[in-house]
Design an enzyme around this catalytic site. Structure first.
Site, PDB file in Angstrom:
ATOM      1  N   LEU A  48      61.852  52.237  16.170  1.00 26.26           N
ATOM      2  CA  LEU A  48      61.536  53.068  17.331  1.00 26.26           C
ATOM      3  C   LEU A  48      61.695  54.523  16.912  1.00 26.26           C
ATOM      4  O   LEU A  48      62.716  54.900  16.341  1.00 26.26           O
ATOM      5  CB  LEU A  48      62.502  52.774  18.485  1.00 26.26           C
ATOM      6  CG  LEU A  48      62.100  51.779  19.571  1.00 26.26           C
ATOM      7  CD1 LEU A  48      63.170  51.750  20.659  1.00 26.26           C
ATOM      8  CD2 LEU A  48      60.748  52.089  20.180  1.00 26.26           C
ATOM      9  N   ASP A  49      60.685  55.345  17.210  1.00 29.06           N
ATOM     10  CA  ASP A  49      60.775  56.767  16.886  1.00 29.06           C
ATOM     11  C   ASP A  49      61.976  57.407  17.592  1.00 29.06           C
ATOM     12  O   ASP A  49      62.369  56.950  18.673  1.00 29.06           O
ATOM     13  CB  ASP A  49      59.503  57.491  17.331  1.00 29.06           C
ATOM     14  CG  ASP A  49      58.273  57.018  16.573  1.00 29.06           C
ATOM     15  OD1 ASP A  49      58.415  56.552  15.434  1.00 29.06           O
ATOM     16  OD2 ASP A  49      57.159  57.127  17.136  1.00 29.06           O
ATOM     17  N   PRO A  50      62.543  58.470  17.007  1.00 23.39           N
ATOM     18  CA  PRO A  50      63.668  59.160  17.670  1.00 23.39           C
ATOM     19  C   PRO A  50      63.357  59.591  19.099  1.00 23.39           C
ATOM     20  O   PRO A  50      64.236  59.563  19.962  1.00 23.39           O
ATOM     21  CB  PRO A  50      63.913  60.372  16.766  1.00 23.39           C
ATOM     22  CG  PRO A  50      63.477  59.922  15.417  1.00 23.39           C
ATOM     23  CD  PRO A  50      62.276  59.031  15.673  1.00 23.39           C
ATOM     24  N   ALA A  52      61.560  58.020  21.191  1.00 21.21           N
ATOM     25  CA  ALA A  52      61.373  56.837  22.035  1.00 21.21           C
ATOM     26  C   ALA A  52      62.723  56.227  22.376  1.00 21.21           C
ATOM     27  O   ALA A  52      63.687  56.341  21.620  1.00 21.21           O
ATOM     28  CB  ALA A  52      60.514  55.807  21.318  1.00 21.21           C
TER      29      ALA A  52
END
Length: 310
Positions: A48-50, A52
Site C-alpha cells: 500500500l502506498d504511503p 493510502a
C-alpha cells in the site's frame, strides 16, 4: 565449522490484518509489527502506498509461505479522483505535469465506467515497482527518466461511482484482481474525459480472504506497548492473530490424522481415500487438529506435499 546462527525472535506464525494509516510505508509497517510481536520473520501481501490507508495483511513466521495465495486474491478499494491536474506519480505526492479547466459531468463519468470493467489493458504508473531492464520504474522516474512501460492485462470485477460531492472530485469503489493500479485508473479516467485527474484519497477495505472487520488499527497495537509485563503484552498481541490456514480458504481442504501429519512433515505422500475425497487438485492443503500441516497436490489417490509447516 561454525554453528548456524539461531534466528532472533519468536517462532510465532499467523496473519495480522493491519489497518495501515496514511503516511506510513508498507515496509515500515512490517518492521513495526515484526518488532512488536518479537517475530523471527515477517512479510506483507500487497504493498500500500504511503498516501493510502487500509488493509495490509502481514504474515508472521510460517504464514509467509502463504503470502502468494493472498497476493492473488481480489481487492476492494475506495478512492477519490481530483480533476484538473495530472501528476507525475498519479497521486497527490507528485508534481503537476498537466492541467485542465474542464470538469466532467456526472453522466459522462458514469458512461465511462463500462470501458474499465472486465478484463482491460492497463499501463502501470511511471512511479511503480514494475521492473524495466532489471530496474524498478520508480527508481528510473526519480532519476528523471521517462520509460516505456508496456500495458498489461488486469481484471476489474466491479467499478462504482459513489458520489460527486463537487465539480472537482468524484468518489469511486473498485473490486479488482492482482496487479491493478488504482492510480492508473484515475490517470486514464482524466485522459478519457479530457480533464486530467489524479488520486487524492485511497483506502483498501478488502484483500481476499480477509474481511474488513478483521483489521486492527496500528494505534491499538501501539497502545499494547503500555503493558509492562512482556509475557502479558505478547499474549495480548497473539490474540489478534488469524490462523495461517485462513489464507488458503479458497483451496480444497483435507483433514488428516496425526500419523498422516507425521508422514507429510517428513516429506512423504499420504493416501487420499473416501467417497468425498478430491480426485485431482493441483493445490490443496491439509490440517491436523486444526493446525496447518502442508500445501500439496492431489493425484492418483495421493496427497503429495510441496510446502510443509512446523
Amino acid at each position: 565449522m561454525s554453528k548456524p546462527r539461531k534466528p532472533k525472535g519468536r517462532p510465532i506464525s499467523g496473519w495480522l490484518i493491519l489497518d495501515k494509516p496514511i503516511d506510513f510505508g508498507s515496509t515500515e509497517a512490517v518492521s513495526k509489527i515484526k518488532w512488536l510481536f518479537k517475530a523471527q520473520k515477517a512479510g506483507h501481501a500487497g504493498t500500500l502506498d504511503p498516501l493510502a490507508s487500509g488493509m495490509l495483511p502481514i504474515a508472521l513466521g510460517d504464514a509467509t509461505k502463504t503470502v502468494p495465495y493472498v497476493m492473488d486474491g481480489r481487492k476492494i478499494y475506495e478512492f477519490t479522483v481530483t480533476w484538473g491536474e495530472e501528476r507525475a506519480t498519479d497521486d497527490l505526492e507528485g508534481e503537476v505535469t498537466e492541467t485542465s479547466d474542464k470538469r466532467p459531468r456526472e453522466e459522462d463519468i458514469r458512461a465511462l465506467l463500462p470501458k474499465y470493467t472486465g478484463v482491460i489493458q492497463q499501463i502501470p504508473p511511471q512511479f511503480s515497482a514494475i521492473k524495466i531492464a532489471g530496474e524498478r520504474a520508480y527508481d528510473l522516474a526519480r532519476d528523471g527518466e521517462t520509460v516505456e512501460i508496456p500495458s498489461r492485462e488486469v481484471e476489474i470485477f466491479r467499478l462504482t461511482l459513489l458520489a460527486c460531492p463537487d465539480a472537482n472530485t468524484a468518489h469511486f469503489e473498485v473490486e479488482c484482481g492482482k496487479g491493478t493500479y488504482v492510480r492508473a485508473l484515475a490517470r486514464d479516467f482524466g485522459r478519457d474525459l479530457g480533464c486530467c485527474g489524479h488520486i487524492s484519497g485511497l483506502r483498501r477495505s478488502f484483500v481476499a480472504p480477509f474481511a474488513e472487520e478483521t483489521m486492527v488499527p496500528l494505534a491499538d497495537l501501539v497502545a499494547l506497548e503500555a503493558i509492562e509485563d512482556m509475557d502479558d503484552r505478547l499474549a495480548a498481541l497473539d490474540a489478534l492473530l488469524i490462523d495461517t490456514a485462513e489464507a488458503l480458504s479458497a483451496l480444497p481442504h483435507l483433514v488428516i490424522n496425526d500419523d498422516q501429519a507425521h508422514r507429510l512433515k517428513m516429506g512423504n505422500p499420504i493416501l487420499v481415500r473416501g467417497r468425498d475425497a478430491p480426485v485431482a487438485e493441483s493445490e490443496a492443503y491439509a490440517t491436523a487438529r486444526g493446525k496447518l500441516i502442508a500445501i500439496g497436490e492431489i493425484g492418483q489417490g495421493e496427497f503429495r506435499p510441496k510446502r510443509v509447516f512446523g
